[in-house]
Motif scaffolding. Structure first.
Motif, PDB file in Angstrom:
ATOM      1  N   PHE A 164       0.839  -1.195   0.000  1.00 20.17           N
ATOM      2  CA  PHE A 164       0.000   0.000   0.000  1.00 20.17           C
ATOM      3  C   PHE A 164       0.876   1.248   0.000  1.00 20.17           C
ATOM      4  N   THR A 165       0.247   2.373  -0.279  1.00 16.97           N
ATOM      5  CA  THR A 165       0.941   3.656  -0.268  1.00 16.97           C
ATOM      6  C   THR A 165       0.953   4.218   1.153  1.00 16.97           C
ATOM      7  N   SER A 166       1.620   5.351   1.319  1.00 17.65           N
ATOM      8  CA  SER A 166       1.686   5.976   2.648  1.00 17.65           C
ATOM      9  C   SER A 166       0.310   6.422   3.139  1.00 17.65           C
ATOM     10  N   ASP A 167      -0.657   6.630   2.217  1.00 17.36           N
ATOM     11  CA  ASP A 167      -2.009   6.997   2.646  1.00 17.36           C
ATOM     12  C   ASP A 167      -2.930   5.775   2.745  1.00 17.36           C
ATOM     13  N   GLU A 168      -2.336   4.584   2.768  1.00 20.06           N
ATOM     14  CA  GLU A 168      -3.050   3.318   2.965  1.00 20.06           C
ATOM     15  C   GLU A 168      -3.825   2.827   1.734  1.00 20.06           C
ATOM     16  N   THR A 169      -3.601   3.404   0.563  1.00 19.07           N
ATOM     17  CA  THR A 169      -4.230   2.909  -0.654  1.00 19.07           C
ATOM     18  C   THR A 169      -3.560   1.594  -1.061  1.00 19.07           C
ATOM     19  N   LEU A 170      -4.355   0.566  -1.280  1.00 18.10           N
ATOM     20  CA  LEU A 170      -3.808  -0.734  -1.684  1.00 18.10           C
ATOM     21  C   LEU A 170      -3.113  -0.623  -3.031  1.00 18.10           C
ATOM     22  N   THR A 171      -1.970  -1.306  -3.150  1.00 22.44           N
ATOM     23  CA  THR A 171      -1.231  -1.330  -4.414  1.00 22.44           C
ATOM     24  C   THR A 171      -0.929  -2.741  -4.890  1.00 22.44           C
ATOM     25  N   GLY A 172      -1.147  -3.746  -4.054  1.00 25.18           N
ATOM     26  CA  GLY A 172      -0.854  -5.105  -4.467  1.00 25.18           C
ATOM     27  C   GLY A 172      -1.039  -6.100  -3.350  1.00 25.18           C
ATOM     28  N   SER A 173      -0.756  -7.354  -3.685  1.00 32.16           N
ATOM     29  CA  SER A 173      -0.940  -8.451  -2.750  1.00 32.16           C
ATOM     30  C   SER A 173       0.191  -9.457  -2.930  1.00 32.16           C
ATOM     31  N   VAL A 174       0.917  -9.739  -1.847  1.00 27.17           N
ATOM     32  CA  VAL A 174       2.068 -10.641  -1.864  1.00 27.17           C
ATOM     33  C   VAL A 174       1.682 -11.988  -1.262  1.00 27.17           C
ATOM     34  N   HIS A 175       2.110 -13.057  -1.925  1.00 27.50           N
ATOM     35  CA  HIS A 175       1.964 -14.416  -1.383  1.00 27.50           C
ATOM     36  C   HIS A 175       3.238 -15.178  -1.691  1.00 27.50           C
ATOM     37  N   ILE A 176       3.839 -15.728  -0.656  1.00 30.97           N
ATOM     38  CA  ILE A 176       5.002 -16.600  -0.810  1.00 30.97           C
ATOM     39  C   ILE A 176       4.574 -17.939  -0.245  1.00 30.97           C
ATOM     40  N   LEU A 177       4.686 -18.986  -1.060  1.00 34.00           N
ATOM     41  CA  LEU A 177       4.152 -20.272  -0.636  1.00 34.00           C
ATOM     42  C   LEU A 177       4.830 -21.420  -1.357  1.00 34.00           C
ATOM     43  N   GLU A 178       4.609 -22.604  -0.816  1.00 30.16           N
ATOM     44  CA  GLU A 178       5.108 -23.826  -1.439  1.00 30.16           C
ATOM     45  C   GLU A 178       4.030 -24.410  -2.328  1.00 30.16           C
ATOM     46  N   LEU A 179       4.435 -24.789  -3.539  1.00 28.86           N
ATOM     47  CA  LEU A 179       3.545 -25.428  -4.503  1.00 28.86           C
ATOM     48  C   LEU A 179       4.329 -26.523  -5.217  1.00 28.86           C
ATOM     49  N   PRO A 180       3.641 -27.481  -5.823  1.00 33.21           N
ATOM     50  CA  PRO A 180       4.353 -28.616  -6.424  1.00 33.21           C
ATOM     51  C   PRO A 180       5.285 -28.255  -7.580  1.00 33.21           C
ATOM     52  N   ASP A 181       4.892 -27.275  -8.408  1.00 25.78           N
ATOM     53  CA  ASP A 181       5.693 -26.965  -9.593  1.00 25.78           C
ATOM     54  C   ASP A 181       5.250 -25.636 -10.183  1.00 25.78           C
ATOM     55  N   ALA A 182       5.917 -25.236 -11.268  1.00 26.89           N
ATOM     56  CA  ALA A 182       5.617 -23.949 -11.897  1.00 26.89           C
ATOM     57  C   ALA A 182       4.193 -23.898 -12.449  1.00 26.89           C
ATOM     58  N   ALA A 183       3.687 -24.994 -12.956  1.00 26.19           N
ATOM     59  CA  ALA A 183       2.305 -25.007 -13.473  1.00 26.19           C
ATOM     60  C   ALA A 183       1.309 -24.740 -12.344  1.00 26.19           C
ATOM     61  N   ALA A 184       1.531 -25.333 -11.190  1.00 27.87           N
ATOM     62  CA  ALA A 184       0.652 -25.090 -10.040  1.00 27.87           C
ATOM     63  C   ALA A 184       0.767 -23.637  -9.580  1.00 27.87           C
ATOM     64  N   ALA A 185       1.958 -23.062  -9.665  1.00 25.29           N
ATOM     65  CA  ALA A 185       2.148 -21.659  -9.287  1.00 25.29           C
ATOM     66  C   ALA A 185       1.393 -20.739 -10.239  1.00 25.29           C
ATOM     67  N   ARG A 186       1.451 -21.027 -11.528  1.00 26.16           N
ATOM     68  CA  ARG A 186       0.714 -20.207 -12.497  1.00 26.16           C
ATOM     69  C   ARG A 186      -0.792 -20.327 -12.246  1.00 26.16           C
ATOM     70  N   ALA A 187      -1.266 -21.531 -11.975  1.00 23.68           N
ATOM     71  CA  ALA A 187      -2.696 -21.714 -11.680  1.00 23.68           C
ATOM     72  C   ALA A 187      -3.078 -20.924 -10.427  1.00 23.68           C
ATOM     73  N   PHE A 188      -2.250 -20.999  -9.384  1.00 25.86           N
ATOM     74  CA  PHE A 188      -2.500 -20.235  -8.160  1.00 25.86           C
ATOM     75  C   PHE A 188      -2.646 -18.743  -8.480  1.00 25.86           C
ATOM     76  N   ALA A 189      -1.706 -18.198  -9.228  1.00 27.69           N
ATOM     77  CA  ALA A 189      -1.680 -16.763  -9.510  1.00 27.69           C
ATOM     78  C   ALA A 189      -2.844 -16.316 -10.394  1.00 27.69           C
ATOM     79  N   PHE A 190      -3.104 -17.059 -11.454  1.00 27.05           N
ATOM     80  CA  PHE A 190      -4.082 -16.605 -12.440  1.00 27.05           C
ATOM     81  C   PHE A 190      -5.515 -17.002 -12.106  1.00 27.05           C
ATOM     82  N   ASP A 191      -5.721 -17.950 -11.207  1.00 26.63           N
ATOM     83  CA  ASP A 191      -7.075 -18.323 -10.784  1.00 26.63           C
ATOM     84  C   ASP A 191      -7.573 -17.500  -9.602  1.00 26.63           C
TER      85      ASP A 191
END
Length: 186
Positions: A42-69
């Protein structure tokens, strides 16, 4: 395998994200057991700018599905996604971090020329999560993604050495997830 996912908001999408928060959390509940860190930027005035997720997944295909779904992505709340394989150099989750509740927290992203030798990562007790951004097969280093406590955005940015990275950016960040949940750590 560990992955770093950063959904960057489309300008003006805060009302849509607010409207979809329960759908977002319900989707993320499916991945709670594998989360290393999560939370909004978020910005200094609390406006949202994004969302972070760091996680374990089986492979790159599962990561793409996680992100795009993700429901917010499907609804058009995000302008783009940074998705990289990542390595948890601290070997812990954000819930293992004993920081100050009132501290300023940041996501710091460093981007380097593709290389096979490791990048220098910061050290110290202010680190919440830290690791290199990697190619899908894990053989090429593309940068670093770090979550940390710092007194200012400038200080956060300085955590990544400018001689190692061609571009460094810092974003205000905070712990995320449901305010109350069955598992207080998730």
């Amino acid at each position: 395998m560990e992955f770093f996912c950063y959904h960057r908001d489309r300008p003006g999408s805060t009302p849509l994200r607010t409207e979809m928060v329960e759908e977002h959390w319900s989707y993320m509940d499916r991945f709670a057991a594998t989360m290393i860190a999560r939370g909004p930027t978020f910005t200094s005035d609390e406006t949202l700018t994004g969302s972070v997720h760091i996680l374990e997944l089986p492979d790159a295909a599962a990561a793409r599905a996680f992100a795009f779904d993700e429901p917010g992505y499907q609804a058009g709340a995000y302008r783009d996604i940074l998705l990289r394989r990542w390595r948890n150099t601290l070997g812990r989750t954000m819930w293992d971090f004993d920081g100050r509740p009132d501290a300023n927290r940041y996501l710091v992203l460093g981007f380097c020329e593709p290389r096979t030798d490791p990048v220098e990562l910061p050290r110290g007790e202010a680190l919440i999560a830290a690791g290199p951004q990697l190619s899908d097969d894990g053989t090429v280093v593309l940068g670093a993604a770090v979550l940390l406590e710092a007194v200012s955005e400038h200080a956060a940015r300085q955590a990544l050495s400018p001689d190692q990275y061609v571009w460094v950016e810092a974003h205000r960040w905070d712990f995320g997830g449901r305010p109350t949940s069955k598992d207080p750590n998730r």
